[in-house]
Design a protein around this motif. Structure first.
Motif, PDB file in Angstrom:
ATOM      1  N   THR A  58     -52.968 -62.783  -5.028  1.00 62.91           N
ATOM      2  CA  THR A  58     -53.775 -61.575  -4.955  1.00 62.91           C
ATOM      3  C   THR A  58     -53.401 -60.698  -6.137  1.00 62.91           C
ATOM      4  O   THR A  58     -52.234 -60.367  -6.325  1.00 62.91           O
ATOM      5  CB  THR A  58     -53.552 -60.805  -3.636  1.00 62.91           C
ATOM      6  OG1 THR A  58     -53.797 -61.690  -2.542  1.00 62.91           O
ATOM      7  CG2 THR A  58     -54.492 -59.613  -3.545  1.00 62.91           C
ATOM      8  N   TYR A  60     -53.778 -57.143  -7.615  1.00 64.32           N
ATOM      9  CA  TYR A  60     -54.089 -55.757  -7.260  1.00 64.32           C
ATOM     10  C   TYR A  60     -54.293 -55.002  -8.572  1.00 64.32           C
ATOM     11  O   TYR A  60     -53.344 -54.802  -9.329  1.00 64.32           O
ATOM     12  CB  TYR A  60     -52.960 -55.146  -6.435  1.00 64.32           C
ATOM     13  CG  TYR A  60     -52.839 -55.788  -5.072  1.00 64.32           C
ATOM     14  CD1 TYR A  60     -53.592 -55.315  -4.004  1.00 64.32           C
ATOM     15  CD2 TYR A  60     -51.999 -56.874  -4.860  1.00 64.32           C
ATOM     16  CE1 TYR A  60     -53.495 -55.906  -2.751  1.00 64.32           C
ATOM     17  CE2 TYR A  60     -51.895 -57.475  -3.615  1.00 64.32           C
ATOM     18  CZ  TYR A  60     -52.648 -56.985  -2.562  1.00 64.32           C
ATOM     19  OH  TYR A  60     -52.553 -57.571  -1.327  1.00 64.32           O
ATOM     20  N   ARG A  85     -60.848 -46.728   1.870  1.00 63.79           N
ATOM     21  CA  ARG A  85     -60.823 -48.184   1.675  1.00 63.79           C
ATOM     22  C   ARG A  85     -60.001 -48.543   0.441  1.00 63.79           C
ATOM     23  O   ARG A  85     -59.267 -49.525   0.444  1.00 63.79           O
ATOM     24  CB  ARG A  85     -62.246 -48.739   1.560  1.00 63.79           C
ATOM     25  CG  ARG A  85     -62.949 -48.787   2.906  1.00 63.79           C
ATOM     26  CD  ARG A  85     -64.366 -49.340   2.883  1.00 63.79           C
ATOM     27  NE  ARG A  85     -64.538 -50.497   2.054  1.00 63.79           N
ATOM     28  CZ  ARG A  85     -65.442 -50.596   1.064  1.00 63.79           C
ATOM     29  NH1 ARG A  85     -66.253 -49.599   0.808  1.00 63.79           N
ATOM     30  NH2 ARG A  85     -65.552 -51.700   0.359  1.00 63.79           N
ATOM     31  N   SER A  88     -56.268 -48.138   1.215  1.00 68.49           N
ATOM     32  CA  SER A  88     -55.756 -49.194   2.092  1.00 68.49           C
ATOM     33  C   SER A  88     -56.010 -50.592   1.514  1.00 68.49           C
ATOM     34  O   SER A  88     -55.872 -51.586   2.215  1.00 68.49           O
ATOM     35  CB  SER A  88     -56.368 -49.067   3.488  1.00 68.49           C
ATOM     36  OG  SER A  88     -57.774 -49.203   3.430  1.00 68.49           O
ATOM     37  N   GLU A  89     -56.368 -50.639   0.227  1.00 70.49           N
ATOM     38  CA  GLU A  89     -56.549 -51.890  -0.528  1.00 70.49           C
ATOM     39  C   GLU A  89     -57.548 -52.828   0.143  1.00 70.49           C
ATOM     40  O   GLU A  89     -57.279 -53.987   0.401  1.00 70.49           O
ATOM     41  CB  GLU A  89     -55.196 -52.582  -0.746  1.00 70.49           C
ATOM     42  CG  GLU A  89     -54.232 -51.716  -1.505  1.00 70.49           C
ATOM     43  CD  GLU A  89     -52.860 -52.317  -1.710  1.00 70.49           C
ATOM     44  OE1 GLU A  89     -52.217 -51.934  -2.699  1.00 70.49           O
ATOM     45  OE2 GLU A  89     -52.432 -53.156  -0.885  1.00 70.49           O
ATOM     46  N   ARG A  90     -58.739 -52.290   0.406  1.00 70.86           N
ATOM     47  CA  ARG A  90     -59.793 -53.088   1.033  1.00 70.86           C
ATOM     48  C   ARG A  90     -61.073 -53.131   0.207  1.00 70.86           C
ATOM     49  O   ARG A  90     -62.141 -53.386   0.740  1.00 70.86           O
ATOM     50  CB  ARG A  90     -60.097 -52.550   2.431  1.00 70.86           C
ATOM     51  CG  ARG A  90     -58.941 -52.730   3.401  1.00 70.86           C
ATOM     52  CD  ARG A  90     -59.295 -52.270   4.802  1.00 70.86           C
ATOM     53  NE  ARG A  90     -59.509 -50.822   4.805  1.00 70.86           N
ATOM     54  CZ  ARG A  90     -60.528 -50.213   5.426  1.00 70.86           C
ATOM     55  NH1 ARG A  90     -61.406 -50.892   6.098  1.00 70.86           N
ATOM     56  NH2 ARG A  90     -60.648 -48.903   5.377  1.00 70.86           N
ATOM     57  N   TYR A  92     -62.795 -55.123  -2.907  1.00 75.77           N
ATOM     58  CA  TYR A  92     -62.721 -56.217  -3.876  1.00 75.77           C
ATOM     59  C   TYR A  92     -63.195 -55.737  -5.245  1.00 75.77           C
ATOM     60  O   TYR A  92     -64.020 -54.834  -5.344  1.00 75.77           O
ATOM     61  CB  TYR A  92     -63.597 -57.398  -3.441  1.00 75.77           C
ATOM     62  CG  TYR A  92     -63.020 -58.186  -2.302  1.00 75.77           C
ATOM     63  CD1 TYR A  92     -61.939 -59.033  -2.503  1.00 75.77           C
ATOM     64  CD2 TYR A  92     -63.548 -58.089  -1.027  1.00 75.77           C
ATOM     65  CE1 TYR A  92     -61.396 -59.764  -1.457  1.00 75.77           C
ATOM     66  CE2 TYR A  92     -63.019 -58.820   0.023  1.00 75.77           C
ATOM     67  CZ  TYR A  92     -61.946 -59.648  -0.197  1.00 75.77           C
ATOM     68  OH  TYR A  92     -61.407 -60.366   0.834  1.00 75.77           O
ATOM     69  N   ILE A 131     -58.330 -57.250  -5.972  1.00 75.22           N
ATOM     70  CA  ILE A 131     -58.574 -56.077  -5.142  1.00 75.22           C
ATOM     71  C   ILE A 131     -58.142 -54.833  -5.916  1.00 75.22           C
ATOM     72  O   ILE A 131     -57.134 -54.860  -6.627  1.00 75.22           O
ATOM     73  CB  ILE A 131     -57.757 -56.183  -3.827  1.00 75.22           C
ATOM     74  CG1 ILE A 131     -58.253 -57.386  -3.021  1.00 75.22           C
ATOM     75  CG2 ILE A 131     -57.840 -54.913  -3.016  1.00 75.22           C
ATOM     76  CD1 ILE A 131     -57.435 -57.670  -1.786  1.00 75.22           C
ATOM     77  N   SER A 133     -56.379 -51.293  -6.254  1.00 80.23           N
ATOM     78  CA  SER A 133     -55.210 -50.751  -5.577  1.00 80.23           C
ATOM     79  C   SER A 133     -54.643 -49.551  -6.331  1.00 80.23           C
ATOM     80  O   SER A 133     -54.687 -49.510  -7.555  1.00 80.23           O
ATOM     81  CB  SER A 133     -54.134 -51.833  -5.496  1.00 80.23           C
ATOM     82  OG  SER A 133     -52.920 -51.300  -5.016  1.00 80.23           O
TER      83      SER A 133
END
Length: 145
Positions: A58, A60, A85, A88-90, A92, A131, A133
């Motif tokens: 992943t 970030y 979002r 909270s690292e949601r 993409y 994602i 971040s």
């Protein structure tokens, strides 16, 4: 299973440059790879893995300001929801850099570290995502299969 969190902002592998002296790597990419390799060596103290490997990576990534900027108290609910979002690292990342170039850079750095695997051609299965971040980094899980 090996789990590493590499505290470095992900960077995509660049193409080689060509000049009078032949092909050479971008100095910024070379510096990034050196830093990533150093971090991997300092984080991993186990044995080298042999055989077939599966990875889950992943990336970030730093987000654009429209996503990462904290909304004002009067901002719309949709703006606040997007910010939550992000925090909270949601969310993409469907923009550049390309996922395969990010993966190439970190796999090559792991190979250069010469402590986790013999060569990245041992990776026969992988799952990769990127994602946005507030804390850019690379998380990787490596499992022998």
């Amino acid at each position: 299973m090996i789990e590493l969190t590499i505290p470095i902002e992900p960077k995509a592998q660049t193409r080689p440059k060509f000049g009078r002296g032949g092909a050479y790597e971008d100095p910024k990419m070379k510096a990034w790879r050196g830093s990533a390799t150093y971090l991997i060596k300092s984080l991993y103290k186990g044995e080298k893995l042999q055989g077939y490997l599966k990875t889950e990576v992943t990336f970030y990534l730093k987000a654009p300001q429209i996503v990462s900027k904290k909304p004002t108290p009067k901002a719309k609910a949709k703006t606040w929801e997007r910010y939550e979002r992000f925090m909270s690292e949601r969310i993409y990342c469907a923009k550049k850099p390309d996922l395969d170039n990010l993966e190439k850079a970190i796999y090559d750095s792991i190979s250069d570290a010469n402590c986790i695997w013999w060569d990245d051609n041992q990776v026969v299965e992988h799952t990769t995502k990127k994602i946005y971040s507030p804390n850019p980094r690379i998380e990787i899980k490596i499992k022998k299969i």
